[in-house]
Design an enzyme around this catalytic site. Structure first.
Site, mmCIF file in Angstrom:
data_model
loop_
_atom_site.group_PDB
_atom_site.id
_atom_site.type_symbol
_atom_site.label_atom_id
_atom_site.label_comp_id
_atom_site.label_asym_id
_atom_site.label_seq_id
_atom_site.Cartn_x
_atom_site.Cartn_y
_atom_site.Cartn_z
ATOM 1 N N ALA A 120 0.776 -1.066 0.117
ATOM 2 C CA ALA A 120 0.014 0.024 0.102
ATOM 3 C C ALA A 120 0.846 1.136 0.133
ATOM 4 O O ALA A 120 2.114 1.237 0.421
ATOM 5 C CB ALA A 120 -0.678 0.147 1.257
ATOM 6 N N ASP A 123 -0.382 2.837 -5.132
ATOM 7 C CA ASP A 123 -1.722 2.868 -5.645
ATOM 8 C C ASP A 123 -2.680 3.410 -4.581
ATOM 9 O O ASP A 123 -3.549 2.528 -4.155
ATOM 10 C CB ASP A 123 -1.870 1.957 -6.414
ATOM 11 C CG ASP A 123 -3.340 2.160 -7.131
ATOM 12 O OD1 ASP A 123 -3.867 3.056 -7.372
ATOM 13 O OD2 ASP A 123 -3.927 1.007 -7.802
ATOM 14 N N SER A 144 -3.593 3.376 1.486
ATOM 15 C CA SER A 144 -4.722 3.573 2.487
ATOM 16 C C SER A 144 -5.949 4.470 2.019
ATOM 17 O O SER A 144 -5.737 5.415 1.548
ATOM 18 C CB SER A 144 -4.206 3.901 3.789
ATOM 19 O OG SER A 144 -3.434 3.163 4.394
ATOM 20 N N ASN A 169 8.292 10.042 3.354
ATOM 21 C CA ASN A 169 7.110 10.732 3.114
ATOM 22 C C ASN A 169 6.315 11.106 4.323
ATOM 23 O O ASN A 169 6.393 10.148 5.289
ATOM 24 C CB ASN A 169 6.284 9.745 2.047
ATOM 25 C CG ASN A 169 5.409 8.789 2.784
ATOM 26 O OD1 ASN A 169 4.270 9.291 3.397
ATOM 27 N ND2 ASN A 169 5.832 7.404 3.143
ATOM 28 N N PHE A 173 -2.056 9.982 4.696
ATOM 29 C CA PHE A 173 -3.376 9.555 4.236
ATOM 30 C C PHE A 173 -3.998 10.345 3.537
ATOM 31 O O PHE A 173 -5.314 10.671 3.488
ATOM 32 C CB PHE A 173 -4.177 9.220 5.434
ATOM 33 C CG PHE A 173 -3.879 7.899 5.997
ATOM 34 C CD1 PHE A 173 -2.787 7.052 5.704
ATOM 35 C CD2 PHE A 173 -4.514 7.476 7.180
ATOM 36 C CE1 PHE A 173 -2.676 5.890 6.355
ATOM 37 C CE2 PHE A 173 -4.149 6.208 7.910
ATOM 38 C CZ PHE A 173 -3.224 5.577 7.646
ATOM 39 N N SER A 246 0.748 3.990 10.192
ATOM 40 C CA SER A 246 1.586 5.219 9.637
ATOM 41 C C SER A 246 1.956 6.334 10.493
ATOM 42 O O SER A 246 1.136 6.669 11.451
ATOM 43 C CB SER A 246 0.475 5.945 8.691
ATOM 44 O OG SER A 246 1.088 7.057 8.151
ATOM 45 N N ASN A 248 2.327 9.356 9.957
ATOM 46 C CA ASN A 248 2.110 10.796 9.547
ATOM 47 C C ASN A 248 0.611 11.198 9.861
ATOM 48 O O ASN A 248 0.214 12.121 9.529
ATOM 49 C CB ASN A 248 2.060 10.722 7.929
ATOM 50 C CG ASN A 248 3.715 10.672 7.806
ATOM 51 O OD1 ASN A 248 4.376 10.923 8.162
ATOM 52 N ND2 ASN A 248 3.773 9.501 6.748
ATOM 53 N N THR A 249 -0.191 10.052 10.572
ATOM 54 C CA THR A 249 -1.511 10.576 11.021
ATOM 55 C C THR A 249 -1.306 10.757 12.658
ATOM 56 O O THR A 249 -0.991 9.647 13.490
ATOM 57 C CB THR A 249 -2.700 9.746 10.669
ATOM 58 O OG1 THR A 249 -2.531 9.606 9.259
ATOM 59 C CG2 THR A 249 -3.767 9.930 11.297
ATOM 60 N N LYS A 291 -1.456 -3.961 9.593
ATOM 61 C CA LYS A 291 -0.109 -3.500 9.389
ATOM 62 C C LYS A 291 0.741 -2.668 10.546
ATOM 63 O O LYS A 291 0.044 -1.720 10.961
ATOM 64 C CB LYS A 291 -0.230 -2.762 8.055
ATOM 65 C CG LYS A 291 1.117 -2.153 7.668
ATOM 66 C CD LYS A 291 1.183 -1.468 6.079
ATOM 67 C CE LYS A 291 2.522 -1.483 5.665
ATOM 68 N NZ LYS A 291 2.303 -1.058 4.375
ATOM 69 N N ASN A 320 5.568 -1.029 8.292
ATOM 70 C CA ASN A 320 5.451 0.214 7.582
ATOM 71 C C ASN A 320 6.735 1.122 7.692
ATOM 72 O O ASN A 320 7.713 0.310 7.764
ATOM 73 C CB ASN A 320 4.480 1.096 8.421
ATOM 74 C CG ASN A 320 3.473 1.861 7.678
ATOM 75 O OD1 ASN A 320 4.221 2.736 6.737
ATOM 76 N ND2 ASN A 320 2.197 2.057 7.694
ATOM 77 N N GLY A 345 12.440 2.063 2.005
ATOM 78 C CA GLY A 345 13.688 2.075 0.857
ATOM 79 C C GLY A 345 14.887 1.043 1.457
ATOM 80 O O GLY A 345 14.578 0.321 2.695
ATOM 81 N N GLY A 375 12.169 -2.184 2.889
ATOM 82 C CA GLY A 375 13.495 -2.397 2.121
ATOM 83 C C GLY A 375 13.702 -3.675 1.268
ATOM 84 O O GLY A 375 15.086 -3.809 0.701
#
Length: 434
Positions: A120, A123, A144, A169, A173, A246, A248-249, A291, A320, A345, A375
């Site tokens: 995820a 796309d 997501s 990144n 979301f 994630s 970032n939330t 996840k 993640n 990565g 990775g």
């Protein structure tokens, strides 16, 4: 003076009519005739390069076109360009993509033809499901996806560490929301079901899975948002993934706390059990996976394993992105390394693999399926995760750096290594335990 000019005129005509006999005249001739062959050569070369690049496995895609895109775009522009090219059908093809039987994966009561999945995050809105299957992936996970549309974090929010084949990144979301993705999934289902009326998987591909990753809105409810996802996407998914990892939330990773996670996953499983079944096969309901992040202590990983067992979910994806910055191992030394967000990565692999092995320690006595992610960019990486206990693996960042032939390349590398060992993929899963 007049007489002299009269005498020279015939000489000019004579020289013009005779073959060139000295270096100066040859050079003059070449300057007149070279542009045509030179242009023809360039045209032929361009056509040959274009034809060569049509094969997804060609080196031109990895060493020419992908670096060129990186030079001409920002990270997010490059990501969006990749999606648009795939969406419009302007991407190289695999002209032969038959998976060797040694790659087969028995999982969730079904068979995958190969263990390589698209994670995820690539796309996000479910726009290029079929092109990704066309590029050889055995499992494609979209999302997501959040219940309501949301823009995510302000830009810039995606950064390349090209020397390390890594990215950071903080998309946050960004999602078009349930209704928009559902409309596309319904159209895809109706179209493909006419062509493949006997299909039994929502991927509409033999022995391949379509997974849908569910998120919560920034201000959404930490349980209800996921239950809406199960209700809406369960009929269209071969697997559902609950994303609680994630970075970032705000507050999302707090859901990895054992009591919160057990409560969430128990309700998600109940909601899944209440579904009528998949549209493609009403007798079947999608497995539930969660996840989780790699940035967890061993006690926290042990707690997650216990939550998974108590809630009776089917699998765990680790991992993640990481909020860690292994600067001692990074080639990139610029300020971009300190950007807020999740690192993925190549530098993520040792962090993810270490956490994965810890998770395996606390789940190997159960039926919980473990999926390796983080990775992975080669057959060797995939095999390491398999031997550590991964039933199959996922990648994303490496795809952006290596190009459209990566899945096929990794499958070939795995096949070669398995045949050297005289084993199948299923036979090496968890072999490090023995």
């Amino acid at each position: 003076m007049f007489a002299l000019n009269i005498k020279r005129a015939p000489l000019k005509r004579l020289v013009a009519s005779r073959p060139f006999s000295n270096a100066s005249n040859k050079q003059t001739l070449q300057s007149k005739i070279l542009p045509l062959p030179s242009s023809t050569f360039l045209l032929v070369t361009a056509i040959a390069l274009g034809a060569y690049s049509l094969d997804a496995r060609s080196a031109a895609n990895e060493y020419l076109w992908c670096p060129l895109i990186r030079q001409l775009t920002t990270a997010e522009q490059g990501h969006n360009l990749g999606i648009q090219l795939l969406k419009c059908g302007l991407y190289p093809r695999l002209f032969s993509d038959v998976d060797d039987p040694v790659l087969k994966v028995e999982v969730f009561g079904k068979t995958l033809s190969n263990p390589i999945g698209m994670a995820a995050g690539f796309d996000k809105h479910g726009e290029v499901i079929d092109p990704l299957f066309n590029l050889g992936f055995g499992y494609v996970e979209i999302g997501s996806i959040t219940p309501l549309p949301q823009p995510g974090n302000p830009t810039p929010r995606f950064f390349r560490l090209s020397q390390d084949e890594a990215v950071i990144n903080r998309y946050g979301f960004n999602s078009v929301g349930h209704l928009a993705v559902l409309a596309d999934l319904k159209y895809r289902f109706d179209t493909l079901h006419i062509k493949h009326p006997n299909a039994t998987l929502n991927s509409f591909r033999d022995n391949k899975f379509l997974a849908i990753n569910l998120g919560k809105n920034k201000t959404g409810d930490e349980v209800e948002d996921y239950l809406k996802g199960v209700q809406n996407f369960g009929p269209y998914a071969d697997a559902l993934v609950i994303n609680v990892s994630s970075p970032n939330t705000p507050g999302l990773r707090d859901l990895q706390n054992e009591s919160k996670l057990t409560n969430l996953l128990t309700k998600v499983v109940q909601e899944r059990d209440n579904l009528d079944g998949k549209l493609i096969d009403p007798t079947s309901k999608p497995p539930i996976l969660v996840k989780v992040a790699p940035d967890l202590t061993e006690p926290e990983i042990k707690s997650i394993a216990q939550s998974a067992k108590d809630s009776k979910i089917d699998g765990i994806i680790l991992s993640n992105t990481t909020i860690q910055r292994p600067t001692e191992n990074l080639i990139t030394k610029s300020d971009v390394v300190q950007e807020t967000g999740g690192l993925s990565g190549k530098p993520l692999k040792p962090i993810a693999l270490k956490a994965f092995k810890t998770l395996r320690k606390y789940t190997k006595d159960s039926d919980i399926v473990l999926v390796g992610c983080g990775g992975i960019s080669s057959g060797k990486d995939a095999i390491e995760f398999a031997k550590a206990g991964a039933t199959f693996v996922e990648l994303y960042t490496a795809f952006a750096y290596k190009g459209p032939g990566l899945a096929r390349k990794i499958k070939d590398e795995i096949t070669e290594e398995l045949k050297k060992e005289g084993k199948t993929w299923m036979e090496i899963i968890g072999s490090d335990d023995k």
